[in-house]
Structure formats: C-alpha cells, structure tokens
Design an enzyme around this catalytic site. Structure first.
Site, PDB file in Angstrom:
ATOM      1  N   SER A 277       0.852  -1.186   0.000  1.00  0.00           N
ATOM      2  CA  SER A 277       0.000   0.000   0.000  1.00  0.00           C
ATOM      3  C   SER A 277       0.892   1.242   0.000  1.00  0.00           C
ATOM      4  O   SER A 277       1.713   1.401  -0.902  1.00  0.00           O
ATOM      5  CB  SER A 277      -0.963  -0.058   1.195  1.00  0.00           C
ATOM      6  OG  SER A 277      -2.044   0.820   1.024  1.00  0.00           O
TER       7      SER A 277
ATOM      8  N   HIS B 247      -7.405  -6.139   0.525  1.00  0.00           N
ATOM      9  CA  HIS B 247      -6.306  -5.177   0.483  1.00  0.00           C
ATOM     10  C   HIS B 247      -5.132  -5.568   1.375  1.00  0.00           C
ATOM     11  O   HIS B 247      -3.974  -5.451   0.977  1.00  0.00           O
ATOM     12  CB  HIS B 247      -6.835  -3.800   0.908  1.00  0.00           C
ATOM     13  CG  HIS B 247      -5.850  -2.689   0.734  1.00  0.00           C
ATOM     14  ND1 HIS B 247      -5.461  -2.205  -0.497  1.00  0.00           N
ATOM     15  CD2 HIS B 247      -5.166  -1.952   1.658  1.00  0.00           C
ATOM     16  CE1 HIS B 247      -4.588  -1.229  -0.346  1.00  0.00           C
ATOM     17  NE2 HIS B 247      -4.386  -1.055   0.960  1.00  0.00           N
TER      18      HIS B 247
END
Length: 260
Positions: free
Chosen positions: A88, A222
């Site tokens: 991320s 995610h």
C-alpha cells in the site's frame, strides 16, 4: 540496533529484504515474514518515524525528508544485494527509495509492490489527510484495516487516525516524486477483492520499469501481506530471483507484462 528495523537480521541469511508498511502501520506488519520466507532471506520491517518504538519522533509527510531519513537509517544495510517490498503506502516508499538508490549506483535486485495503485493512478477511495473522521473510518472499515482493539479504545483510535492522516499526506507527496522508470525488475501483487488496487489497477506498474514486470493475483482483499497463501506465493516467486549483483535493462525491454 538501528531503531528503524523490527529485529536484527537472522544469521546466515544471504539476501536482505527491506519491507515498507501500509498507512497507519509499522514494522510489526512483517513480523511473520522471517519464518514464512525461510533462511534464504532477511525480511526487515522498516519502522517509519512516529509509530511503535519511534512514537516520540515527528512523523514525516514530505517525500524529500523521508528519503533523506531512509538514507541515514538504511544506508549501512545496502552494502550487499538487497530487495525492496512495499505494501500500500509502502509500495510508493519502496519505489521512490529504489529510484534514489539507483541514481547513486546501488539499485536493488528487484522492487516488489503489493496493494498499491501506481503513482499516476488516483486511488479509488481518494482519501486525503483532510478527510473527516466519519468517512475515513468508513473507508478503512471497507478495506478491513482497523482491528477491533483499535476501534474499541478512543485514545488509541485517535492516535491511529492521526498517523493515517499524515501517512496519506506522505503518499500524496510521494506520488509527485515517482516518475522515472527503474532499470530493475518490478513485480506487483494484487488482491482480487481489493477495492483500491485490484489486478487491473496494479498492471499500471508496468510503465515504471524497463526490466521484467509481472503482476500476480492473490485471492484476498487489500491487507493480504500476512496471509499464508500470499506468503507461500511470495516465497515461490523469490526462489526464482537471481541473488547476485543487480543488472540493468534497456528502454527497449520486451519482457512479458501481464497478470499471472
């Protein structure tokens, strides 16, 4: 011990792997990696200022200041072949750091990014450092990024949101700095249920390297960096990488670029 890393490098591990965490995270995000990846690798979770044991340090929101600090903290670890992984926000950190080191003649063997939209892509959630608490919490809940312990403790939640906001400001600054194409292999990992950085989005990283590029799909959302299936995939992928001195690739590189 350098305060940036979670733990000393395991003895006998030949290749260092510097790992950069997600927004609001810390080096502990990679605590399970040494056991999962085996003795061939030294996964070192990089602890950015303002969290965990570095809470007393001011958080960094500008890419120039961050790269200068990383030079100071990590420079001694770059005296042998090394890899970079970023998850991320960490993907942007890893790429920007790799670019600076490449310009100084000590590029990584490869850059690996997970769950991170490439710099030219506006993230689907479009969160910023000014996003209000209600929306920020809603979007973080959608990503599955806040544990129940944080949500149930008002003081801890407040500190966590403050860290995330500054990390979002850092991400915005990093996106303005990531323009060059690296002459090293770049490998992307995408959760097939990730609303921010799914496989189609992660394929956009292909434009940021002149070397080999592959995008690997992970059956996850995610935050898959601690998922055993992802770590097994990562270990298999790492086993195929050469561990000698980095090589460069010309602009005309025609390596295979697709989701796998």
């Amino acid at each position: 011990m350098n305060p940036t890393v979670l733990a000393p490098s395991p003895p006998g591990s030949p290749v260092r792997m510097l790992c950069f965490h997600h927004a609001g995270g810390g080096a502990s995000a990679f605590a399970s990696w040494p056991r999962a990846l085996g003795p061939r690798w030294q996964p070192l979770g990089v602890r950015l200022p303002g969290r965990e044991t570095r809470q007393h340090e001011a958080r960094i929101t500008r890419h120039e200041a961050l790269l200068d600090r990383l030079d100071d903290d990590l420079g001694p670890l770059l005296d042998a072949p090394y890899l970079l992984y970023g998850h991320s926000l960490g993907g942007l950190v890893a790429y920007a750091f790799a670019g600076r080191q490449a310009r100084r003649g000590r590029p990584p063997l490869a850059v690996l990014v997970g769950a991170c939209p490439p710099p030219h892509v506006v993230p689907a959630l479009a969160l910023t450092g000014d996003t209000d608490d209600r929306r920020l919490l809603a979007e973080l809940s959608r990503l599955g990024g806040l544990p129940a312990e944080v949500l149930s403790r008002a003081g801890l939640l407040r500190r966590t949101l403050d860290v995330i906001r500054d990390d979002l400001r850092l991400a915005k600054s990093l996106r303005t700095a990531c323009h060059d194409r690296l002459a090293v292999p770049l490998f992307a990992f995408a959760g097939d249920r990730d609303p921010v950085a799914g496989p189609a989005t992660m394929l956009g990283w292909a434009r940021y390297t002149t070397g080999p590029f592959h995008c690997h799909e992970v059956p996850a959302g995610h935050f898959f960096h601690t998922d055993p299936d992802f770590l097994a995939l990562l270990r298999t992928h790492l086993a195929r990488l050469p561990t000698g001195s980095p090589r460069t690739f010309p602009e005309s590189s025609t390596d295979h670029r697709e989701a796998q």
